[in-house]
Design a protein around this motif. Structure first.
Motif, PDB file in Angstrom:
ATOM      1  N   ALA A 292      -5.257  -1.211  -1.653  1.00  0.00           N
ATOM      2  CA  ALA A 292      -4.376  -0.039  -1.584  1.00  0.00           C
ATOM      3  C   ALA A 292      -3.662   0.025  -0.237  1.00  0.00           C
ATOM      4  O   ALA A 292      -2.469   0.314  -0.172  1.00  0.00           O
ATOM      5  CB  ALA A 292      -5.184   1.240  -1.823  1.00  0.00           C
ATOM      6  N   VAL A 293      -4.388  -0.279   0.835  1.00  0.00           N
ATOM      7  CA  VAL A 293      -3.780  -0.282   2.179  1.00  0.00           C
ATOM      8  C   VAL A 293      -2.759  -1.406   2.283  1.00  0.00           C
ATOM      9  O   VAL A 293      -1.647  -1.225   2.771  1.00  0.00           O
ATOM     10  CB  VAL A 293      -4.864  -0.425   3.267  1.00  0.00           C
ATOM     11  CG1 VAL A 293      -4.268  -0.790   4.617  1.00  0.00           C
ATOM     12  CG2 VAL A 293      -5.684   0.862   3.380  1.00  0.00           C
ATOM     13  N   LYS A 294      -3.145  -2.570   1.803  1.00  0.00           N
ATOM     14  CA  LYS A 294      -2.286  -3.744   1.931  1.00  0.00           C
ATOM     15  C   LYS A 294      -0.989  -3.602   1.133  1.00  0.00           C
ATOM     16  O   LYS A 294       0.068  -4.083   1.565  1.00  0.00           O
ATOM     17  CB  LYS A 294      -3.060  -4.977   1.468  1.00  0.00           C
ATOM     18  CG  LYS A 294      -2.390  -6.263   1.820  1.00  0.00           C
ATOM     19  CD  LYS A 294      -3.297  -7.429   1.586  1.00  0.00           C
ATOM     20  CE  LYS A 294      -2.565  -8.660   2.048  1.00  0.00           C
ATOM     21  NZ  LYS A 294      -3.257  -9.862   1.824  1.00  0.00           N
ATOM     22  N   SER A 295      -1.036  -2.929   0.017  1.00  0.00           N
ATOM     23  CA  SER A 295       0.132  -2.855  -0.850  1.00  0.00           C
ATOM     24  C   SER A 295       1.043  -1.657  -0.559  1.00  0.00           C
ATOM     25  O   SER A 295       2.082  -1.528  -1.167  1.00  0.00           O
ATOM     26  CB  SER A 295      -0.306  -2.801  -2.317  1.00  0.00           C
ATOM     27  OG  SER A 295      -1.014  -1.611  -2.581  1.00  0.00           O
ATOM     28  N   ASN A 296       0.646  -0.803   0.381  1.00  0.00           N
ATOM     29  CA  ASN A 296       1.513   0.355   0.619  1.00  0.00           C
ATOM     30  C   ASN A 296       2.352   0.166   1.870  1.00  0.00           C
ATOM     31  O   ASN A 296       1.951  -0.500   2.820  1.00  0.00           O
ATOM     32  CB  ASN A 296       0.716   1.664   0.587  1.00  0.00           C
ATOM     33  CG  ASN A 296       0.160   2.132   1.896  1.00  0.00           C
ATOM     34  OD1 ASN A 296       0.872   2.246   2.887  1.00  0.00           O
ATOM     35  ND2 ASN A 296      -1.122   2.440   1.905  1.00  0.00           N
ATOM     36  N   ASN A 297       3.543   0.730   1.845  1.00  0.00           N
ATOM     37  CA  ASN A 297       4.450   0.614   2.987  1.00  0.00           C
ATOM     38  C   ASN A 297       4.625   1.949   3.697  1.00  0.00           C
ATOM     39  O   ASN A 297       5.600   2.157   4.392  1.00  0.00           O
ATOM     40  CB  ASN A 297       5.815   0.059   2.537  1.00  0.00           C
ATOM     41  CG  ASN A 297       6.471   0.929   1.478  1.00  0.00           C
ATOM     42  OD1 ASN A 297       5.893   1.921   1.052  1.00  0.00           O
ATOM     43  ND2 ASN A 297       7.661   0.556   1.053  1.00  0.00           N
ATOM     44  N   ILE A 298       3.658   2.829   3.497  1.00  0.00           N
ATOM     45  CA  ILE A 298       3.716   4.161   4.097  1.00  0.00           C
ATOM     46  C   ILE A 298       2.905   4.206   5.396  1.00  0.00           C
ATOM     47  O   ILE A 298       3.305   4.857   6.360  1.00  0.00           O
ATOM     48  CB  ILE A 298       3.219   5.218   3.097  1.00  0.00           C
ATOM     49  CG1 ILE A 298       4.128   5.205   1.870  1.00  0.00           C
ATOM     50  CG2 ILE A 298       3.174   6.596   3.728  1.00  0.00           C
ATOM     51  CD1 ILE A 298       3.591   5.941   0.690  1.00  0.00           C
ATOM     52  N   LEU A 299       1.784   3.507   5.415  1.00  0.00           N
ATOM     53  CA  LEU A 299       0.957   3.445   6.631  1.00  0.00           C
ATOM     54  C   LEU A 299       1.754   2.839   7.781  1.00  0.00           C
ATOM     55  O   LEU A 299       2.575   1.948   7.568  1.00  0.00           O
ATOM     56  CB  LEU A 299      -0.262   2.551   6.399  1.00  0.00           C
ATOM     57  CG  LEU A 299      -1.564   3.186   5.990  1.00  0.00           C
ATOM     58  CD1 LEU A 299      -2.567   2.105   5.629  1.00  0.00           C
ATOM     59  CD2 LEU A 299      -2.126   4.091   7.031  1.00  0.00           C
ATOM     60  N   ARG A 300       1.475   3.303   8.986  1.00  0.00           N
ATOM     61  CA  ARG A 300       2.094   2.675  10.153  1.00  0.00           C
ATOM     62  C   ARG A 300       1.668   1.212  10.197  1.00  0.00           C
ATOM     63  O   ARG A 300       0.512   0.875   9.975  1.00  0.00           O
ATOM     64  CB  ARG A 300       1.649   3.377  11.425  1.00  0.00           C
ATOM     65  CG  ARG A 300       2.190   4.773  11.530  1.00  0.00           C
ATOM     66  CD  ARG A 300       1.782   5.404  12.851  1.00  0.00           C
ATOM     67  NE  ARG A 300       1.960   6.835  12.737  1.00  0.00           N
ATOM     68  CZ  ARG A 300       1.031   7.721  13.022  1.00  0.00           C
ATOM     69  NH1 ARG A 300      -0.136   7.344  13.488  1.00  0.00           N
ATOM     70  NH2 ARG A 300       1.272   9.007  12.867  1.00  0.00           N
ATOM     71  N   THR A 301       2.610   0.338  10.507  1.00  0.00           N
ATOM     72  CA  THR A 301       2.370  -1.109  10.469  1.00  0.00           C
ATOM     73  C   THR A 301       1.165  -1.519  11.309  1.00  0.00           C
ATOM     74  O   THR A 301       0.325  -2.294  10.857  1.00  0.00           O
ATOM     75  CB  THR A 301       3.623  -1.871  10.937  1.00  0.00           C
ATOM     76  OG1 THR A 301       4.717  -1.475  10.108  1.00  0.00           O
ATOM     77  CG2 THR A 301       3.437  -3.365  10.821  1.00  0.00           C
TER      78      THR A 301
END
Length: 159
Positions: free
Chosen positions: A127-136
């Motif tokens: 879930a973390v890896k596939s989302n582009n919302i978290l700060r890089t």
């Protein structure tokens, strides 16, 4: 002798803090402020946690972001009172690692509740890896940390 025993128990308590640990602490960054379960997803270079919620907030459902919430079954995680979800959209840096370790030494059983199953931790990783919302930077820290805890994930990446 009891001093040595207490020291050994304290060292064990701090050693038990790892990626996938579930902690329970007061959160002054939530509205309203309250005690929350959180999963530790990074210890280096800083402590990052994901919040565990009993439901997915309606905001995330309306924005079609509910798939970034990982189910955590109470039947596999006896420290929970009911099925819950790890919110993998936002990581929090609200706690200092050295302070948390000191608190664990003082009150381990009130703070450290257990660990996510490897399956749940792997689901959080995806879930973390596939989302582009978290700060890089946070996303990279979490991915690296979970790969170190679950090395088969890093191996799959390089095959």
């Amino acid at each position: 002798m009891s001093g040595l025993r207490n020291l050994a128990l304290a060292q064990l308590a701090v050693k038990n803090l790892r990626i996938g640990s579930v902690i329970y602490k007061h959160c002054n960054f939530t509205t309203p402020e309250k005690n929350k379960y959180m999963v530790v997803v990074s210890l280096q270079p800083r402590l990052l946690v994901l919040l565990i919620n009993s439901e997915i907030n309606e905001f995330y459902i309306k924005k079609k972001l509910d798939h970034f919430h990982v189910p955590i079954n109470q039947s596999e995680h006896n420290f929970l009172d009911h099925d819950s979800f790890a919110n993998c959209i936002e990581a929090h840096t609200a706690f200092d690692l050295s302070t948390l370790k000191s608190e664990l030494l003082e009150n381990y059983s009130e703070i450290h509740k257990g660990w996510l199953s490897d399956n749940c931790l792997e689901n959080a990783y995806h879930a973390v890896k596939s989302n582009n919302i978290l700060r890089t930077g946070e996303q990279k820290e979490i991915i690296i940390s979970i790969e170190e805890q679950l090395p088969h994930l890093a191996i799959k990446l390089h095959q």
